[in-house]
Design a protein around this motif. Structure first.
Motif, PDB file in Angstrom:
ATOM      1  N   GLN A 121       8.766  -6.067 -56.379  1.00  0.00           N
ATOM      2  CA  GLN A 121       7.634  -7.542 -55.786  1.00  0.00           C
ATOM      3  C   GLN A 121       7.266  -8.354 -56.805  1.00  0.00           C
ATOM      4  OE1 GLN A 121       7.430  -6.750 -52.480  1.00  0.00           O
ATOM      5  NE2 GLN A 121       8.942  -5.356 -53.474  1.00  0.00           N
ATOM      6  N   ASP A 122       6.895  -8.907 -56.305  1.00  0.00           N
ATOM      7  CA  ASP A 122       6.172 -10.403 -57.504  1.00  0.00           C
ATOM      8  C   ASP A 122       4.375 -10.399 -56.994  1.00  0.00           C
ATOM      9  OD1 ASP A 122       5.097 -12.227 -59.435  1.00  0.00           O
ATOM     10  OD2 ASP A 122       7.049 -13.300 -58.210  1.00  0.00           O
ATOM     11  N   ILE A 123       3.452  -9.643 -56.850  1.00  0.00           N
ATOM     12  CA  ILE A 123       2.223 -10.242 -56.315  1.00  0.00           C
ATOM     13  C   ILE A 123       1.249 -11.322 -57.082  1.00  0.00           C
ATOM     14  CG2 ILE A 123      -0.085  -9.661 -55.717  1.00  0.00           C
ATOM     15  CD1 ILE A 123       2.499  -8.134 -54.479  1.00  0.00           C
ATOM     16  N   PRO A 124       1.541 -12.985 -56.016  1.00  0.00           N
ATOM     17  CA  PRO A 124       0.385 -13.742 -56.613  1.00  0.00           C
ATOM     18  C   PRO A 124      -0.539 -13.661 -57.705  1.00  0.00           C
ATOM     19  CG  PRO A 124       1.347 -14.499 -54.821  1.00  0.00           C
ATOM     20  CD  PRO A 124       1.609 -12.301 -55.350  1.00  0.00           C
ATOM     21  N   GLU A 125      -0.913 -14.400 -58.237  1.00  0.00           N
ATOM     22  CA  GLU A 125      -2.336 -13.991 -59.172  1.00  0.00           C
ATOM     23  C   GLU A 125      -3.570 -14.663 -57.731  1.00  0.00           C
ATOM     24  OE1 GLU A 125      -5.286 -13.288 -61.888  1.00  0.00           O
ATOM     25  OE2 GLU A 125      -3.449 -13.025 -61.864  1.00  0.00           O
ATOM     26  N   THR A 126      -3.541 -15.681 -57.092  1.00  0.00           N
ATOM     27  CA  THR A 126      -4.042 -16.037 -56.380  1.00  0.00           C
ATOM     28  C   THR A 126      -4.153 -14.481 -55.142  1.00  0.00           C
ATOM     29  OG1 THR A 126      -2.412 -16.567 -55.570  1.00  0.00           O
ATOM     30  CG2 THR A 126      -3.750 -18.106 -56.359  1.00  0.00           C
ATOM     31  N   ALA A 127      -3.180 -13.915 -55.135  1.00  0.00           N
ATOM     32  CA  ALA A 127      -3.480 -12.991 -54.154  1.00  0.00           C
ATOM     33  C   ALA A 127      -4.155 -11.573 -54.613  1.00  0.00           C
ATOM     34  CB  ALA A 127      -1.872 -11.979 -53.243  1.00  0.00           C
ATOM     35  N   VAL A 128      -3.873 -11.326 -55.540  1.00  0.00           N
ATOM     36  CA  VAL A 128      -4.780 -10.129 -56.086  1.00  0.00           C
ATOM     37  C   VAL A 128      -6.424 -10.965 -56.585  1.00  0.00           C
ATOM     38  CG1 VAL A 128      -5.274  -9.610 -58.664  1.00  0.00           C
ATOM     39  CG2 VAL A 128      -2.800  -9.533 -57.609  1.00  0.00           C
ATOM     40  N   GLN A 129      -6.607 -12.359 -56.579  1.00  0.00           N
ATOM     41  CA  GLN A 129      -7.877 -12.898 -56.643  1.00  0.00           C
ATOM     42  C   GLN A 129      -8.883 -12.635 -55.253  1.00  0.00           C
ATOM     43  OE1 GLN A 129      -7.438 -16.286 -58.385  1.00  0.00           O
ATOM     44  NE2 GLN A 129      -7.457 -15.899 -60.528  1.00  0.00           N
ATOM     45  N   ASP A 130      -7.440 -13.019 -54.305  1.00  0.00           N
ATOM     46  CA  ASP A 130      -8.542 -12.940 -52.750  1.00  0.00           C
ATOM     47  C   ASP A 130      -8.868 -10.729 -52.543  1.00  0.00           C
ATOM     48  OD1 ASP A 130      -8.847 -14.567 -50.149  1.00  0.00           O
ATOM     49  OD2 ASP A 130      -7.307 -12.373 -50.129  1.00  0.00           O
ATOM     50  N   TYR A 131      -7.826 -10.554 -52.800  1.00  0.00           N
ATOM     51  CA  TYR A 131      -8.287  -9.541 -52.469  1.00  0.00           C
ATOM     52  C   TYR A 131      -9.474  -8.492 -53.525  1.00  0.00           C
ATOM     53  CZ  TYR A 131      -7.647  -3.901 -52.145  1.00  0.00           C
ATOM     54  OH  TYR A 131      -8.001  -3.016 -51.473  1.00  0.00           O
ATOM     55  N   TYR A 132     -10.038  -9.423 -53.983  1.00  0.00           N
ATOM     56  CA  TYR A 132     -11.077  -9.016 -55.661  1.00  0.00           C
ATOM     57  C   TYR A 132     -12.224 -10.050 -54.133  1.00  0.00           C
ATOM     58  CZ  TYR A 132     -14.468  -9.301 -59.474  1.00  0.00           C
ATOM     59  OH  TYR A 132     -15.383  -9.014 -59.848  1.00  0.00           O
ATOM     60  N   THR A 133     -11.724 -11.043 -54.174  1.00  0.00           N
ATOM     61  CA  THR A 133     -13.108 -11.667 -53.043  1.00  0.00           C
ATOM     62  C   THR A 133     -13.483 -11.117 -52.518  1.00  0.00           C
ATOM     63  OG1 THR A 133     -12.878 -13.519 -54.149  1.00  0.00           O
ATOM     64  CG2 THR A 133     -13.880 -13.664 -52.551  1.00  0.00           C
ATOM     65  N   ARG A 134     -12.670 -10.483 -51.372  1.00  0.00           N
ATOM     66  CA  ARG A 134     -12.550  -9.966 -50.169  1.00  0.00           C
ATOM     67  C   ARG A 134     -12.804  -8.337 -50.341  1.00  0.00           C
ATOM     68  NH1 ARG A 134      -8.423  -9.095 -47.383  1.00  0.00           N
ATOM     69  NH2 ARG A 134      -7.017  -8.925 -48.628  1.00  0.00           N
ATOM     70  N   ASN A 135     -12.990  -7.876 -51.342  1.00  0.00           N
ATOM     71  CA  ASN A 135     -12.978  -6.649 -51.181  1.00  0.00           C
ATOM     72  C   ASN A 135     -14.361  -5.841 -52.419  1.00  0.00           C
ATOM     73  OD1 ASN A 135     -11.178  -5.218 -49.275  1.00  0.00           O
ATOM     74  ND2 ASN A 135     -10.018  -6.661 -49.823  1.00  0.00           N
ATOM     75  N   ARG A 136     -15.438  -6.426 -52.934  1.00  0.00           N
ATOM     76  CA  ARG A 136     -16.129  -6.544 -53.799  1.00  0.00           C
ATOM     77  C   ARG A 136     -16.761  -4.755 -53.484  1.00  0.00           C
ATOM     78  NH1 ARG A 136     -18.478 -10.068 -57.046  1.00  0.00           N
ATOM     79  NH2 ARG A 136     -16.165 -12.113 -56.646  1.00  0.00           N
ATOM     80  N   ASP A 137     -17.027  -4.604 -52.536  1.00  0.00           N
ATOM     81  CA  ASP A 137     -17.466  -3.187 -52.079  1.00  0.00           C
ATOM     82  C   ASP A 137     -16.799  -1.988 -53.428  1.00  0.00           C
ATOM     83  OD1 ASP A 137     -15.681  -3.741 -49.750  1.00  0.00           O
ATOM     84  OD2 ASP A 137     -15.685  -1.997 -49.387  1.00  0.00           O
ATOM     85  N   ARG A 138     -15.337  -1.928 -52.821  1.00  0.00           N
ATOM     86  CA  ARG A 138     -14.754  -1.292 -53.860  1.00  0.00           C
ATOM     87  C   ARG A 138     -14.983  -1.430 -55.154  1.00  0.00           C
ATOM     88  NH1 ARG A 138      -8.989  -0.802 -51.986  1.00  0.00           N
ATOM     89  NH2 ARG A 138      -9.205   1.866 -53.481  1.00  0.00           N
ATOM     90  N   PHE A 139     -15.194  -2.342 -55.936  1.00  0.00           N
ATOM     91  CA  PHE A 139     -15.206  -2.298 -57.409  1.00  0.00           C
ATOM     92  C   PHE A 139     -17.084  -2.260 -58.063  1.00  0.00           C
ATOM     93  CE2 PHE A 139     -11.970  -4.730 -55.391  1.00  0.00           C
ATOM     94  CZ  PHE A 139     -10.335  -4.086 -56.180  1.00  0.00           C
ATOM     95  N   LEU A 140     -18.095  -1.742 -57.086  1.00  0.00           N
ATOM     96  CA  LEU A 140     -19.267  -1.597 -57.765  1.00  0.00           C
ATOM     97  C   LEU A 140     -19.614  -0.943 -59.341  1.00  0.00           C
ATOM     98  CD1 LEU A 140     -21.129  -0.387 -54.173  1.00  0.00           C
ATOM     99  CD2 LEU A 140     -21.129  -3.438 -55.440  1.00  0.00           C
ATOM    100  N   THR A 141     -20.186  -1.238 -59.752  1.00  0.00           N
ATOM    101  CA  THR A 141     -20.106  -0.262 -61.159  1.00  0.00           C
ATOM    102  C   THR A 141     -20.798   1.122 -60.429  1.00  0.00           C
ATOM    103  OG1 THR A 141     -22.419  -0.822 -61.203  1.00  0.00           O
ATOM    104  CG2 THR A 141     -20.782  -2.682 -61.958  1.00  0.00           C
ATOM    105  N   PRO A 142     -20.880   2.177 -61.692  1.00  0.00           N
ATOM    106  CA  PRO A 142     -20.980   3.472 -61.427  1.00  0.00           C
ATOM    107  C   PRO A 142     -22.854   3.105 -61.450  1.00  0.00           C
ATOM    108  CG  PRO A 142     -19.378   3.657 -62.890  1.00  0.00           C
ATOM    109  CD  PRO A 142     -19.728   1.602 -62.810  1.00  0.00           C
ATOM    110  N   GLU A 143     -23.046   2.317 -61.632  1.00  0.00           N
ATOM    111  CA  GLU A 143     -24.504   2.146 -62.238  1.00  0.00           C
ATOM    112  C   GLU A 143     -25.063   1.676 -61.002  1.00  0.00           C
ATOM    113  OE1 GLU A 143     -22.726   0.535 -64.265  1.00  0.00           O
ATOM    114  OE2 GLU A 143     -23.437   1.568 -66.184  1.00  0.00           O
ATOM    115  N   ALA A 144     -24.791   1.174 -60.144  1.00  0.00           N
ATOM    116  CA  ALA A 144     -24.925   0.391 -58.480  1.00  0.00           C
ATOM    117  C   ALA A 144     -25.197   1.682 -57.930  1.00  0.00           C
ATOM    118  CB  ALA A 144     -23.831  -0.790 -58.509  1.00  0.00           C
ATOM    119  N   LEU A 145     -23.639   2.215 -58.328  1.00  0.00           N
ATOM    120  CA  LEU A 145     -23.697   2.854 -56.890  1.00  0.00           C
ATOM    121  C   LEU A 145     -24.098   4.218 -57.422  1.00  0.00           C
ATOM    122  CD1 LEU A 145     -19.846   3.574 -57.475  1.00  0.00           C
ATOM    123  CD2 LEU A 145     -20.561   3.173 -55.302  1.00  0.00           C
TER     124      LEU A 145
END
Length: 215
Positions: A121-145
């Motif tokens: 599987q070859d995952i384009p960088e744009t797909a990774v960036q898009d996932y990060y942008t659309r799922n910010r709730d999954r990447f909250l810092t420990p401090e924010a949580l």
């Protein structure tokens, strides 16, 4: 004379004994949803027939995966289907369906094939960036949580882990999901020409009276 095969794969017989050995050698039953179909008005006999059909699909998947590994020049798995059924996690059943979840749990060949598909599987960088942008709730810092930041509300940039910190994990997750889709597609194509003996059809095959649309 009663035929002794459960199915034929490219003309080669898969013996009923192989299905029975997988299904009956151990005392542990498949977990809920993994072939242990709930009884209904048809009772235990119907459930037993469905378990037999489910077990046939797991064995067929193992056989097809072994052939695919050989075609891909992957090292042949040393292990065979175990003599005792394993408990399949409910999360895997929900994500994969009971047949594929059980096959991946039991078949070294199926796991080897899935791993090889993941490497493809070859995952384009744009797909990774898009996932990060659309799922910010999954990447909250420990401090924010710890502060109780609402994961479903717009987050401050400082409350979100930087992209570079999570990029590899995202790419791995997307490769894994893509590999599973590739495995589904491979299996659908590979078993299209499998011939089944009566009583060993796919449990979701609508041509037999006990069919259940459950994978």
């Amino acid at each position: 004379m009663t035929e002794d095969y459960a199915a034929r794969v490219q003309g080669e017989a898969i013996l009923k004994e192989r299905v029975a050995h997988f299904l009956n050698a151990g005392s542990t039953s498949p977990s809920r949803g993994a072939g242990n179909c709930a009884t209904s008005h048809n009772g235990a006999a119907r459930a037993d027939r469905q378990r037999q059909r489910w077990a046939t699909q797991v064995v067929i998947t193992d056989e097809l995966a072994r052939r695919a590994c050989a075609q891909r020049s992957l090292a042949p798995p040393d292990d065979v289907l175990p003599t005792q059924l394993l408990t399949v996690p409910e999360t895997d059943i929900a994500d994969l369906g009971s047949i594929i979840a059980a096959a991946l749990a039991h078949s070294p060949a199926a796991r080897a094939l899935l791993a090889d598909l993941e490497r493809d599987q070859d995952i384009p960088e744009t797909a990774v960036q898009d996932y990060y942008t659309r799922n910010r709730d999954r990447f909250l810092t420990p401090e924010a949580l710890r502060r109780g930041v609402d994961p479903f509300a717009p987050a401050e940039p400082s409350d979100v882990l930087p992209y570079d910190h999570v990029r590899e994990d995202i790419a791995h997750e997307l490769r894994h999901a893509a590999a599973r889709r590739a495995f589904f597609n491979w299996l659908d194509e590979a078993r299209a020409d499998v011939e089944y003996a009566e009583g060993y059809e796919h449990p979701g095959d609508p041509t037999h009276q006990d069919h259940e649309h459950r994978h």
